[in-house]
Design a protein around this motif. Sequence first.
Motif, mmCIF file in Angstrom:
data_model
loop_
_atom_site.group_PDB
_atom_site.id
_atom_site.type_symbol
_atom_site.label_atom_id
_atom_site.label_comp_id
_atom_site.label_asym_id
_atom_site.label_seq_id
_atom_site.Cartn_x
_atom_site.Cartn_y
_atom_site.Cartn_z
ATOM 1 N N GLN A 48 -39.469 16.939 2.231
ATOM 2 C CA GLN A 48 -38.046 17.175 2.524
ATOM 3 C C GLN A 48 -38.068 17.588 4.058
ATOM 4 O O GLN A 48 -38.828 18.183 4.781
ATOM 5 N N GLY A 49 -37.029 17.149 4.916
ATOM 6 C CA GLY A 49 -36.713 17.130 6.107
ATOM 7 C C GLY A 49 -37.397 16.222 7.041
ATOM 8 O O GLY A 49 -37.313 16.235 8.175
ATOM 9 N N GLU A 82 -36.402 7.916 3.812
ATOM 10 C CA GLU A 82 -36.336 9.256 4.049
ATOM 11 C C GLU A 82 -36.187 10.013 2.716
ATOM 12 O O GLU A 82 -35.831 11.274 2.929
ATOM 13 N N GLU A 83 -36.444 9.437 1.603
ATOM 14 C CA GLU A 83 -36.285 10.246 0.487
ATOM 15 C C GLU A 83 -37.383 10.857 -0.056
ATOM 16 O O GLU A 83 -38.671 10.365 0.010
ATOM 17 N N PRO A 84 -37.320 12.285 0.027
ATOM 18 C CA PRO A 84 -38.577 12.967 -0.356
ATOM 19 C C PRO A 84 -39.458 12.622 -1.658
ATOM 20 O O PRO A 84 -38.823 11.848 -2.707
#
Length: 98
Positions: A48-49, A82-84
């Motif tokens: 995440q992030g 960018e998907e966790p």
Amino acid sequence: MFEHTSRYYAIEAATITLANGKTAAYKRRRFLPDASAMQTLTEVTVVQGDRLDLITARTLGDPEQFWRVCDANTVLDPLELEEPGRVVRVPVPQFEGG
């Protein structure tokens, strides 16, 4: 015209004559390389992030090299990577002519 680390550096330049008689220079189309032929430096599990520029800064030392990671994962849109939880392949960088 482009830095040796640019995805466009090794692309052939061309010119075209416009209707008004002026000549315009441009780079020919860039095709995605064969991702299966790229040597993997590491794989990163996105948290995440995480952003792709942050991942490439950590792994390749240059946030502007995000396009190499896109190529290695056969994606055009960096946001897809960018998907966790997603495992992202980071290739060994190959610099041409620099």
